[in-house]
Design a protein around this motif. Structure first.
Motif, PDB file in Angstrom:
ATOM      1  N   VAL A 119      16.368 -11.199  28.970  1.00 12.53           N
ATOM      2  CA  VAL A 119      15.799 -10.399  29.705  1.00 12.53           C
ATOM      3  C   VAL A 119      15.210 -11.371  30.546  1.00 12.53           C
ATOM      4  CG1 VAL A 119      13.447  -9.588  29.232  1.00 12.53           C
ATOM      5  CG2 VAL A 119      15.681  -9.357  27.380  1.00 12.53           C
ATOM      6  N   HIS A 120      14.816 -11.077  32.181  1.00 10.11           N
ATOM      7  CA  HIS A 120      14.355 -11.986  33.138  1.00 10.11           C
ATOM      8  C   HIS A 120      13.282 -11.120  33.166  1.00 10.11           C
ATOM      9  CE1 HIS A 120      13.288 -13.353  37.142  1.00 10.11           C
ATOM     10  NE2 HIS A 120      13.924 -14.242  36.479  1.00 10.11           N
ATOM     11  N   VAL A 121      11.704 -11.968  32.986  1.00  6.97           N
ATOM     12  CA  VAL A 121      10.570 -11.731  32.935  1.00  6.97           C
ATOM     13  C   VAL A 121       9.879 -12.328  34.350  1.00  6.97           C
ATOM     14  CG1 VAL A 121       8.257 -11.955  31.944  1.00  6.97           C
ATOM     15  CG2 VAL A 121      10.263 -11.880  30.103  1.00  6.97           C
ATOM     16  N   SER A 122       9.288 -11.756  35.090  1.00 11.96           N
ATOM     17  CA  SER A 122       8.029 -12.780  36.410  1.00 11.96           C
ATOM     18  C   SER A 122       6.752 -11.800  36.173  1.00 11.96           C
ATOM     19  CB  SER A 122       9.401 -12.244  37.640  1.00 11.96           C
ATOM     20  OG  SER A 122       9.161 -10.903  37.859  1.00 11.96           O
ATOM     21  N   TRP A 123       6.329 -12.975  36.638  1.00 15.46           N
ATOM     22  CA  TRP A 123       4.802 -12.819  36.784  1.00 15.46           C
ATOM     23  C   TRP A 123       4.858 -13.241  38.477  1.00 15.46           C
ATOM     24  CZ3 TRP A 123       0.631 -10.702  34.275  1.00 15.46           C
ATOM     25  CH2 TRP A 123       1.342 -10.247  32.915  1.00 15.46           C
ATOM     26  N   THR A 124       3.252 -12.197  39.608  1.00 14.75           N
ATOM     27  CA  THR A 124       3.020 -12.880  40.272  1.00 14.75           C
ATOM     28  C   THR A 124       1.331 -12.619  40.206  1.00 14.75           C
ATOM     29  OG1 THR A 124       3.198 -10.857  41.703  1.00 14.75           O
ATOM     30  CG2 THR A 124       4.869 -12.303  42.064  1.00 14.75           C
ATOM     31  N   GLN A 125       0.623 -13.824  40.521  1.00 12.90           N
ATOM     32  CA  GLN A 125      -0.410 -13.426  40.009  1.00 12.90           C
ATOM     33  C   GLN A 125      -1.512 -13.490  41.288  1.00 12.90           C
ATOM     34  OE1 GLN A 125       0.510 -16.466  36.445  1.00 12.90           O
ATOM     35  NE2 GLN A 125      -0.887 -14.808  35.539  1.00 12.90           N
ATOM     36  N   GLY A 126      -2.376 -12.774  41.371  1.00 16.57           N
ATOM     37  CA  GLY A 126      -3.190 -13.344  42.709  1.00 16.57           C
ATOM     38  C   GLY A 126      -3.599 -12.781  43.435  1.00 16.57           C
ATOM     39  N   VAL A 127      -2.861 -11.198  43.244  1.00 19.24           N
ATOM     40  CA  VAL A 127      -2.651 -10.142  43.924  1.00 19.24           C
ATOM     41  C   VAL A 127      -3.862 -10.023  43.647  1.00 19.24           C
ATOM     42  CG1 VAL A 127      -1.231  -7.754  44.740  1.00 19.24           C
ATOM     43  CG2 VAL A 127      -0.608  -9.483  42.247  1.00 19.24           C
ATOM     44  N   ASN A 128      -4.507  -9.668  45.414  1.00 21.77           N
ATOM     45  CA  ASN A 128      -5.789  -8.893  45.748  1.00 21.77           C
ATOM     46  C   ASN A 128      -5.872  -7.633  45.893  1.00 21.77           C
ATOM     47  OD1 ASN A 128      -7.032 -11.117  45.686  1.00 21.77           O
ATOM     48  ND2 ASN A 128      -6.840 -12.235  47.093  1.00 21.77           N
ATOM     49  N   ARG A 129      -4.332  -7.100  46.837  1.00 19.03           N
ATOM     50  CA  ARG A 129      -4.928  -5.349  47.501  1.00 19.03           C
ATOM     51  C   ARG A 129      -4.229  -4.726  45.897  1.00 19.03           C
ATOM     52  NH1 ARG A 129      -1.310  -4.014  52.356  1.00 19.03           N
ATOM     53  NH2 ARG A 129      -1.774  -2.335  52.034  1.00 19.03           N
ATOM     54  N   TYR A 130      -4.556  -3.302  46.115  1.00 18.16           N
ATOM     55  CA  TYR A 130      -4.743  -2.447  44.452  1.00 18.16           C
ATOM     56  C   TYR A 130      -5.899  -2.622  43.973  1.00 18.16           C
ATOM     57  CZ  TYR A 130       0.323  -2.748  46.882  1.00 18.16           C
ATOM     58  OH  TYR A 130       1.094  -2.474  47.771  1.00 18.16           O
ATOM     59  N   GLY A 131      -6.888  -3.544  44.182  1.00 19.81           N
ATOM     60  CA  GLY A 131      -7.867  -3.402  43.678  1.00 19.81           C
ATOM     61  C   GLY A 131      -8.101  -5.435  42.080  1.00 19.81           C
ATOM     62  N   GLY A 132      -7.184  -5.645  43.220  1.00 12.27           N
ATOM     63  CA  GLY A 132      -6.132  -7.194  42.403  1.00 12.27           C
ATOM     64  C   GLY A 132      -6.421  -6.939  40.895  1.00 12.27           C
ATOM     65  N   GLY A 133      -5.060  -8.046  40.873  1.00 10.27           N
ATOM     66  CA  GLY A 133      -4.553  -7.695  39.598  1.00 10.27           C
ATOM     67  C   GLY A 133      -2.894  -9.341  39.256  1.00 10.27           C
ATOM     68  N   SER A 134      -2.579  -8.073  38.342  1.00 16.07           N
ATOM     69  CA  SER A 134      -1.068  -9.536  38.678  1.00 16.07           C
ATOM     70  C   SER A 134       0.029  -8.247  38.600  1.00 16.07           C
ATOM     71  CB  SER A 134      -0.994 -10.257  37.622  1.00 16.07           C
ATOM     72  OG  SER A 134      -2.078 -11.461  37.308  1.00 16.07           O
ATOM     73  N   PHE A 135       1.613  -8.558  38.871  1.00 16.96           N
ATOM     74  CA  PHE A 135       2.704  -7.249  38.789  1.00 16.96           C
ATOM     75  C   PHE A 135       3.343  -8.567  37.638  1.00 16.96           C
ATOM     76  CE2 PHE A 135       1.227  -6.751  42.936  1.00 16.96           C
ATOM     77  CZ  PHE A 135       1.701  -4.761  42.913  1.00 16.96           C
ATOM     78  N   GLU A 136       4.114  -7.658  36.867  1.00 12.50           N
ATOM     79  CA  GLU A 136       4.455  -8.168  35.408  1.00 12.50           C
ATOM     80  C   GLU A 136       5.671  -7.721  35.875  1.00 12.50           C
ATOM     81  OE1 GLU A 136       5.740  -8.624  30.465  1.00 12.50           O
ATOM     82  OE2 GLU A 136       3.380  -7.743  30.879  1.00 12.50           O
ATOM     83  N   SER A 137       7.193  -8.481  36.064  1.00 13.80           N
ATOM     84  CA  SER A 137       8.297  -8.178  35.623  1.00 13.80           C
ATOM     85  C   SER A 137       9.190  -7.890  34.520  1.00 13.80           C
ATOM     86  CB  SER A 137       8.620  -7.904  37.142  1.00 13.80           C
ATOM     87  OG  SER A 137      10.479  -6.924  37.085  1.00 13.80           O
ATOM     88  N   ARG A 138       9.685  -6.966  34.054  1.00 15.84           N
ATOM     89  CA  ARG A 138      11.304  -7.365  32.742  1.00 15.84           C
ATOM     90  C   ARG A 138      12.536  -6.629  33.511  1.00 15.84           C
ATOM     91  NH1 ARG A 138       8.726  -9.396  28.769  1.00 15.84           N
ATOM     92  NH2 ARG A 138      10.131  -8.561  26.954  1.00 15.84           N
ATOM     93  N   ARG A 139      13.262  -7.336  33.293  1.00 13.76           N
ATOM     94  CA  ARG A 139      15.022  -7.078  33.864  1.00 13.76           C
ATOM     95  C   ARG A 139      16.183  -7.518  32.963  1.00 13.76           C
ATOM     96  NH1 ARG A 139      11.620  -9.032  37.535  1.00 13.76           N
ATOM     97  NH2 ARG A 139      12.463 -10.816  37.533  1.00 13.76           N
ATOM     98  N   TYR A 140      16.565  -6.272  32.935  1.00 15.73           N
ATOM     99  CA  TYR A 140      17.385  -6.486  31.234  1.00 15.73           C
ATOM    100  C   TYR A 140      19.111  -5.260  31.630  1.00 15.73           C
ATOM    101  CZ  TYR A 140      14.843  -2.640  29.680  1.00 15.73           C
ATOM    102  OH  TYR A 140      13.995  -1.476  28.934  1.00 15.73           O
ATOM    103  N   LEU A 141      19.679  -5.537  30.483  1.00 15.84           N
ATOM    104  CA  LEU A 141      21.114  -4.636  30.315  1.00 15.84           C
ATOM    105  C   LEU A 141      20.762  -3.752  29.450  1.00 15.84           C
ATOM    106  CD1 LEU A 141      23.822  -6.610  32.027  1.00 15.84           C
ATOM    107  CD2 LEU A 141      22.419  -5.053  33.488  1.00 15.84           C
ATOM    108  N   GLU A 142      21.125  -2.286  28.954  1.00 16.24           N
ATOM    109  CA  GLU A 142      21.594  -1.838  28.621  1.00 16.24           C
ATOM    110  C   GLU A 142      23.063  -1.573  28.417  1.00 16.24           C
ATOM    111  OE1 GLU A 142      18.613   1.276  28.540  1.00 16.24           O
ATOM    112  OE2 GLU A 142      16.976   0.196  27.580  1.00 16.24           O
ATOM    113  N   ASN A 143      23.277  -0.353  27.266  1.00 15.95           N
ATOM    114  CA  ASN A 143      24.503   0.001  27.589  1.00 15.95           C
ATOM    115  C   ASN A 143      25.901  -0.560  27.626  1.00 15.95           C
ATOM    116  OD1 ASN A 143      22.575   1.999  26.787  1.00 15.95           O
ATOM    117  ND2 ASN A 143      23.908   3.834  28.213  1.00 15.95           N
TER     118      ASN A 143
END
Length: 112
Positions: free
Chosen positions: A47-71
């Protein structure tokens, strides 16, 4: 462990316990915001995890993304969530994309 990016190339050396320190790097988002990005592997490198922190748009926050394979690798999954700085703005929006590998078959439905 080697990492690379448009302006960040380095070799990461594990800590004595085998873990790695997560090193944030400055990146420019598609919205032209400079943010801190950090990424790593979890679940024995599946599982590959990435975070982008310090986002000001969209009211401020952080994006978390998880990518992986199934089946057995036939389905690529990307889960994304926007972690709002202000919880009063409502629940954190999220989405999940699933991509079927070209040439793969995927059964959806009942086996009865």
């Amino acid at each position: 462990l080697k990492t690379s990016g448009s302006d960040f190339d380095t070799t990461m050396v594990p800590n004595a316990d085998g873990s790695y320190d997560h090193t944030p790097v400055k990146i420019l988002t598609a919205d032209s915001e400079k943010v801190d990005a950090t990424s790593w592997w979890e679940n024995d490198g599946t599982v590959h995890v990435s975070w982008t922190q310090g986002v000001n748009r969209y009211g401020g926050g952080s994006f978390e993304s998880r990518r992986y394979l199934e089946n057995n690798g036939d389905v690529y999954v990307c889960e994304s969530i926007f972690r709002r700085d202000n919880k009063a703005d409502g629940p954190d929006p999220s989405l999940k994309w699933k991509f079927l590998r070209e040439g793969a078959t995927f059964f959806v439905g009942s086996s009865k």
